[in-house]
Design an enzyme around this catalytic site. Structure first.
Site, mmCIF file in Angstrom:
data_model
loop_
_atom_site.group_PDB
_atom_site.id
_atom_site.type_symbol
_atom_site.label_atom_id
_atom_site.label_comp_id
_atom_site.label_asym_id
_atom_site.label_seq_id
_atom_site.Cartn_x
_atom_site.Cartn_y
_atom_site.Cartn_z
ATOM 1 N N ALA A 130 3.821 7.407 -0.601
ATOM 2 C CA ALA A 130 2.647 8.035 -0.197
ATOM 3 C C ALA A 130 1.504 7.076 -0.874
ATOM 4 O O ALA A 130 1.615 6.617 -2.041
ATOM 5 C CB ALA A 130 2.551 9.491 -0.175
ATOM 6 N N ASP A 131 0.376 7.467 -0.087
ATOM 7 C CA ASP A 131 -0.782 6.633 -0.845
ATOM 8 C C ASP A 131 -1.736 7.618 -1.746
ATOM 9 O O ASP A 131 -2.211 7.432 -2.711
ATOM 10 C CB ASP A 131 -1.638 5.946 0.107
ATOM 11 C CG ASP A 131 -0.996 5.030 0.867
ATOM 12 O OD1 ASP A 131 -0.565 3.988 0.387
ATOM 13 O OD2 ASP A 131 -0.639 5.028 2.120
ATOM 14 N N GLY A 141 0.089 0.465 4.216
ATOM 15 C CA GLY A 141 0.883 -0.798 4.575
ATOM 16 C C GLY A 141 1.095 -0.905 6.255
ATOM 17 O O GLY A 141 1.682 -1.765 6.452
ATOM 18 N N LYS A 146 -0.677 8.462 4.007
ATOM 19 C CA LYS A 146 0.345 7.425 4.096
ATOM 20 C C LYS A 146 -0.268 6.343 5.100
ATOM 21 O O LYS A 146 -1.173 6.635 5.847
ATOM 22 C CB LYS A 146 1.666 7.966 4.654
ATOM 23 C CG LYS A 146 2.511 8.697 3.346
ATOM 24 C CD LYS A 146 3.712 9.290 4.013
ATOM 25 C CE LYS A 146 4.715 8.021 4.636
ATOM 26 N NZ LYS A 146 4.794 7.043 3.743
ATOM 27 N N GLY A 147 0.336 5.210 5.048
ATOM 28 C CA GLY A 147 -0.069 4.052 6.231
ATOM 29 C C GLY A 147 -0.900 3.073 5.506
ATOM 30 O O GLY A 147 -1.350 2.334 6.494
ATOM 31 N N LYS A 204 -1.010 8.439 -7.744
ATOM 32 C CA LYS A 204 -1.169 8.782 -6.272
ATOM 33 C C LYS A 204 -1.683 10.524 -6.173
ATOM 34 O O LYS A 204 -2.133 10.656 -5.004
ATOM 35 C CB LYS A 204 0.046 8.700 -5.633
ATOM 36 C CG LYS A 204 0.961 7.142 -5.682
ATOM 37 C CD LYS A 204 -0.131 6.134 -4.980
ATOM 38 C CE LYS A 204 0.385 4.801 -5.015
ATOM 39 N NZ LYS A 204 1.759 4.817 -3.941
ATOM 40 N N THR A 251 7.525 1.739 -3.242
ATOM 41 C CA THR A 251 8.283 2.784 -3.865
ATOM 42 C C THR A 251 9.565 3.178 -2.970
ATOM 43 O O THR A 251 10.649 3.075 -3.810
ATOM 44 C CB THR A 251 7.669 4.108 -4.126
ATOM 45 O OG1 THR A 251 6.044 3.595 -4.507
ATOM 46 C CG2 THR A 251 8.164 5.046 -5.055
ATOM 47 N N GLU A 276 6.657 6.122 10.573
ATOM 48 C CA GLU A 276 7.104 7.115 9.318
ATOM 49 C C GLU A 276 7.024 8.522 9.847
ATOM 50 O O GLU A 276 7.646 9.378 9.395
ATOM 51 C CB GLU A 276 6.125 6.883 8.265
ATOM 52 C CG GLU A 276 6.358 5.396 7.537
ATOM 53 C CD GLU A 276 5.440 5.132 6.480
ATOM 54 O OE1 GLU A 276 4.424 5.700 6.572
ATOM 55 O OE2 GLU A 276 5.978 4.528 5.375
ATOM 56 N N ASP A 333 10.441 8.887 1.228
ATOM 57 C CA ASP A 333 9.284 7.736 1.437
ATOM 58 C C ASP A 333 8.382 7.822 0.445
ATOM 59 O O ASP A 333 8.149 9.155 -0.176
ATOM 60 C CB ASP A 333 8.864 8.108 2.976
ATOM 61 C CG ASP A 333 8.021 6.672 3.265
ATOM 62 O OD1 ASP A 333 7.686 6.772 4.684
ATOM 63 O OD2 ASP A 333 7.972 5.860 2.561
#
Ligand SMILES: O=C[C@H](O)[C@H](O)[C@H](O)COP(=O)(O)O
Length: 260
Positions: free
Chosen positions: A113-114, A127, A124-125, A151, A57, A133, A111
């Site tokens: 987010a998951d 990836g 997040k994170g 999400k 994204t 971040e 940024d």
């Protein structure tokens, strides 16, 4: 604030996506990500120091910033990348870059987010970029999070998906076991590289990521966050609590902008 479909249609037109002739067209997840990203870049002003996010994204937002710089519609931007991957992307786009040592205060970060809960807390994170971040977004005056509607969750960690935790490689199984015992019934699995060789994923910072699969809601998120960070060997986790100032959600029915 919800933006009616008509305005989203205008956004779609700006993205050279054909606006709906009658009922809304079904957009792909990536098209929704792009719409949210482009909306967030409308917050960018010339002269800003920008936190450049990581993931599919945020990639659209960084591409858009590069495009506006090339068109002369933005100038005097300094980007602070949140990963080596974003750094490479920004270099290829000609976005001037620096770091937190030189710019300890950032005007705006964009940024993905998951997961996003109703209080704008994030996971997040997934990836593997959570540490840089969190450092960059923690230094921002404004952090605009961009997501597609998939999400949105009621409770963080409630989607059955992982809470990523960055840990040092030294005796990582010992640390993973400590994490697992913290949350009864949880699973803690090392994130592997996606080359199929079964080797641990290594972050930009030389650490490992373990994915914590929770069997039930975490309860008080701050208490859970503090407990995770008290475990020696843990570097950082993927809960971004009270950090996003705005969340832009792109969905089939339009764009929703949620402010803190
Ligand atoms: O480590 C990855 C980052 O936290 C991403 O921002 C997050 O995983 C969302 O990625 P995507 O926009 O690709 O869903």
């Amino acid at each position: 604030m919800a933006i009616a479909w008509s305005e989203t249609a205008a956004s779609m037109e700006a993205l050279s996506l054909s606006p709906p002739m009658s009922p809304p067209v079904i957009l792909t997840q990536d098209e929704l990500k792009k719409i949210a990203a482009y909306k967030a870049v409308e917050f960018v002003e010339s002269g800003m120091v920008l936190g450049l996010g990581t993931g599919s994204t945020a990639k659209h937002a960084v591409d858009r910033i590069g495009e506006l710089l090339r068109q002369g519609k933005l100038s005097n931007i300094v980007g602070i990348p949140t990963s080596k991957k974003t750094q490479e992307q920004a270099v290829s786009l000609g976005i001037p870059l620096s770091d937190l040592d030189n710019y300890p205060t950032i005007d705006l970060a964009i940024d993905g987010a998951d997961e996003v809960d109703p209080h704008l807390n994030l996971v997040k994170g997934r990836g593997g970029s959570l540490l840089r971040e969190k450092m960059v977004e923690g230094a921002c005056k404004k952090f605009v999070c961009i997501v597609d509607e998939s999400k949105l969750v009621k409770h963080l960690g409630g989607s059955g998906l992982a809470l990523p935790v960055e840990i040092v490689p030294f005796c990582w199984k010992f640390t993973a076991n400590k994490l697992q015992k913290l949350f009864q019934g949880s699973d803690c699995v090392a994130k592997l590289r996606n080359d199929g060789e079964g080797k641990p994923f290594v972050t930009d910072n030389g650490n490992y990521i373990v994915d914590l699969y929770l069997k039930k809601e975490m309860g008080d998120l701050q208490v859970a966050s503090d407990a995770i960070l008290r475990i020696a060997g843990v570097v950082e986790h993927g809960m971004f609590l009270d950090m996003a100032t705005t969340v832009i959600v792109a969905g089939e029915l339009g764009i929703t902008i949620k402010d803190k």
